[in-house]
Design an enzyme around this catalytic site. Structure first.
Site, PDB file in Angstrom:
ATOM      1  N   TYR A  24     -12.937  -6.637  26.959  1.00 57.88           N
ATOM      2  CA  TYR A  24     -11.841  -5.678  27.084  1.00 57.88           C
ATOM      3  C   TYR A  24     -12.310  -4.395  27.759  1.00 57.88           C
ATOM      4  CZ  TYR A  24      -7.929  -2.631  25.823  1.00 57.88           C
ATOM      5  OH  TYR A  24      -6.873  -1.749  25.876  1.00 57.88           O
ATOM      6  N   GLN A 127      -4.796  12.897  24.814  1.00 62.47           N
ATOM      7  CA  GLN A 127      -4.242  12.115  25.918  1.00 62.47           C
ATOM      8  C   GLN A 127      -2.920  11.497  25.491  1.00 62.47           C
ATOM      9  OE1 GLN A 127      -4.460   8.393  25.864  1.00 62.47           O
ATOM     10  NE2 GLN A 127      -3.933   7.933  27.971  1.00 62.47           N
ATOM     11  N   THR A 155      -1.590  10.604  31.186  1.00 58.78           N
ATOM     12  CA  THR A 155      -1.977   9.487  32.037  1.00 58.78           C
ATOM     13  C   THR A 155      -0.739   8.852  32.656  1.00 58.78           C
ATOM     14  OG1 THR A 155      -3.940   9.080  30.694  1.00 58.78           O
ATOM     15  CG2 THR A 155      -3.196   7.287  32.108  1.00 58.78           C
ATOM     16  N   ARG A 164      -4.826  -8.302  33.326  1.00 56.56           N
ATOM     17  CA  ARG A 164      -6.249  -8.408  32.984  1.00 56.56           C
ATOM     18  C   ARG A 164      -6.534  -9.817  32.470  1.00 56.56           C
ATOM     19  NH1 ARG A 164      -5.992  -2.577  29.844  1.00 56.56           N
ATOM     20  NH2 ARG A 164      -5.095  -1.458  31.640  1.00 56.56           N
ATOM     21  N   LYS A 251      -3.580  12.459  34.911  1.00 57.70           N
ATOM     22  CA  LYS A 251      -4.659  11.504  35.175  1.00 57.70           C
ATOM     23  C   LYS A 251      -4.098  10.220  35.781  1.00 57.70           C
ATOM     24  CE  LYS A 251      -8.384   9.010  32.744  1.00 57.70           C
ATOM     25  NZ  LYS A 251      -7.982   7.639  33.104  1.00 57.70           N
ATOM     26  N   HIS A 275      -8.006   3.989  36.976  1.00 62.08           N
ATOM     27  CA  HIS A 275      -8.086   3.430  35.623  1.00 62.08           C
ATOM     28  C   HIS A 275      -9.280   2.473  35.503  1.00 62.08           C
ATOM     29  CE1 HIS A 275      -5.199   3.786  32.187  1.00 62.08           C
ATOM     30  NE2 HIS A 275      -5.978   2.840  31.678  1.00 62.08           N
TER      31      HIS A 275
END
Length: 400
Positions: A24, A127, A155, A164, A251, A275
């Site tokens: 991960y 964040q 973000t 992913r 971000k 990222h």
């Protein structure tokens, strides 16, 4: 194993962690070409070696977004940090505080805002992602402000999670994920005892506090998949700027036009980031995106950068390309997973030593002296090419 370089911590983390957790943090989106590209782009940046410059002992201190850092590094937000070490967010925050640099707590942290704020005395940033549940966002902002977190890292590059594939193969998500995670944990008894048993509760504290129930890893993956908001535009961010009284850093920007929109929004800083290659596979490596963003807004905003940074040499490369500082992600999570707070502290020592050596060899006494004149001619030519590359000027729909 003996740790003598920052990159050694990756192998140490791989040995200690169950596969689903290592993959991960270690993986990227689709074929992971952008993740690899981040490293490849940095490694092509050559610096000018100078001699007899009388540097003495270089100073790493710098001032960024209104605060003084002992080195141009902050620890960036990483989701589920508390799964990598016992109460991992607390340990990482303490290491950052001891070093005199900021620590950024993720929206999807294991330890809640209040626990981290009580345990760590240093500069804490918070964040936040763009979420459909505006009530959660307001709750998180209010709680962060009450905990004396005065800098918000918002973000913006995750309207939907990236594809992913490694997570599906490893058991982080997909069929029988929970069973596969338990089986993997059983084969890593050191992690299972230290984190799986003694690190409880292994839920997601910030979300728990709002939802009124504990969130499992399965719930976490579901939250990510269902609560991110692809419909938001620049105009919808105005309430964040209007309601947040502290410093605002956006971000996840790679494009100069987006950087200009961030300036119009009233941001105090931006983070040039893809990222870590975990969102759009095929996106521009940050070392290549950085110069054009700096040229667009560098005089008006603090420009930070992340993705692919693995050494103090990489930090100096990014400063030479125009960044004021960097955020670390994977690099410190590997160290945290391998050796907890002690590992993160040691990693930061290695980075600091590497930065000082590099500064001495290029003839820079302070970080403010590190500019594009420290780049080798070939690297300067590349930067000039990036500057000359045409940038579309018409505003996109939804621009500020």
């Amino acid at each position: 194993m003996i740790i003598s370089a920052p990159t050694d911590y990756r192998e140490a983390a791989r040995r200690r962690l169950p596969r689903f957790l290592f993959d991960y943090i270690d993986g990227g989106a689709v074929s992971e070409s952008t993740m690899r590209g981040n490293r490849e782009a940095l490694e092509t940046i050559a610096l000018r070696q100078r001699v007899l410059q009388g540097v003495g002992t270089p100073s790493l201190e710098t001032e960024i977004v209104g605060s003084r850092w002992t080195m141009p590094i902050a620890l960036g937000p990483v989701g589920a940090t508390g799964m990598y070490a016992r109460r991992g967010e607390v340990q990482a925050a303490r290491a950052a505080a001891a070093r005199g640099i900021p620590y950024t707590l993720s929206t999807v942290s294991v330890c809640p805002i209040e626990e981290v704020a009580r345990a760590a005395s240093g500069e804490l940033w918070t964040q936040l992602y763009v979420l459909k549940d505006r009530g959660y966002m307001r709750n998180a902002l209010d709680r962060a402000w009450a905990a004396e977190m005065k800098t918000l890292v918002f973000t913006v590059d995750m309207p939907v999670p990236g594809s992913r594939y490694r997570d599906r193969h490893s058991g982080m998500s997909g069929r029988a994920a929970t069973l596969r995670q338990y089986l993997q944990a059983a084969t890593h008894p050191g992690w299972a005892l230290d984190v799986g048993l003694l690190g409880r509760p292994l839920s997601f504290g910030n979300i728990d506090a709002y939802a009124g129930r504990k969130m499992s890893m399965k719930d976490y993956m579901g939250f990510i998949g269902s609560n991110f908001d692809p419909s938001i535009g620049w105009s919808e961010l105005e309430w964040i700027r209007d309601s947040w009284k502290g410093r605002l850093i956006l971000k996840g920007l790679l494009d100069p036009q987006d950087a200009l929109d961030a300036r119009r929004l009233g941001a105090d800083g931006i983070v040039v980031s893809n990222h870590g290659g975990r969102q759009l596979d095929g996106a521009l490596p940050t070392a290549r995106a950085l110069p054009r963003v700096v040229d667009a807004v560098g005089g008006d905003l603090a420009v930070l950068v992340d993705s692919g940074i693995r050494s103090g040499l990489d930090v100096v490369r990014m400063l030479a390309l125009g960044a004021k500082g960097v955020l670390l992600g994977r690099a410190y999570i590997y160290a945290l997973a391998a050796a907890g707070q002690r590992g993160v502290s040691h990693l930061l020592e290695l980075f600091a030593a590497d930065i000082k050596v590099t500064m001495t060899l290029i003839g820079a006494k302070t970080t403010s002296e590190i500019g594009d004149d420290r780049l080798d001619d070939a690297a300067r030519q590349l930067r000039a090419q990036l500057q000359r590359k045409p940038v579309p000027v018409p505003k996109a729909v939804g621009s500020v």
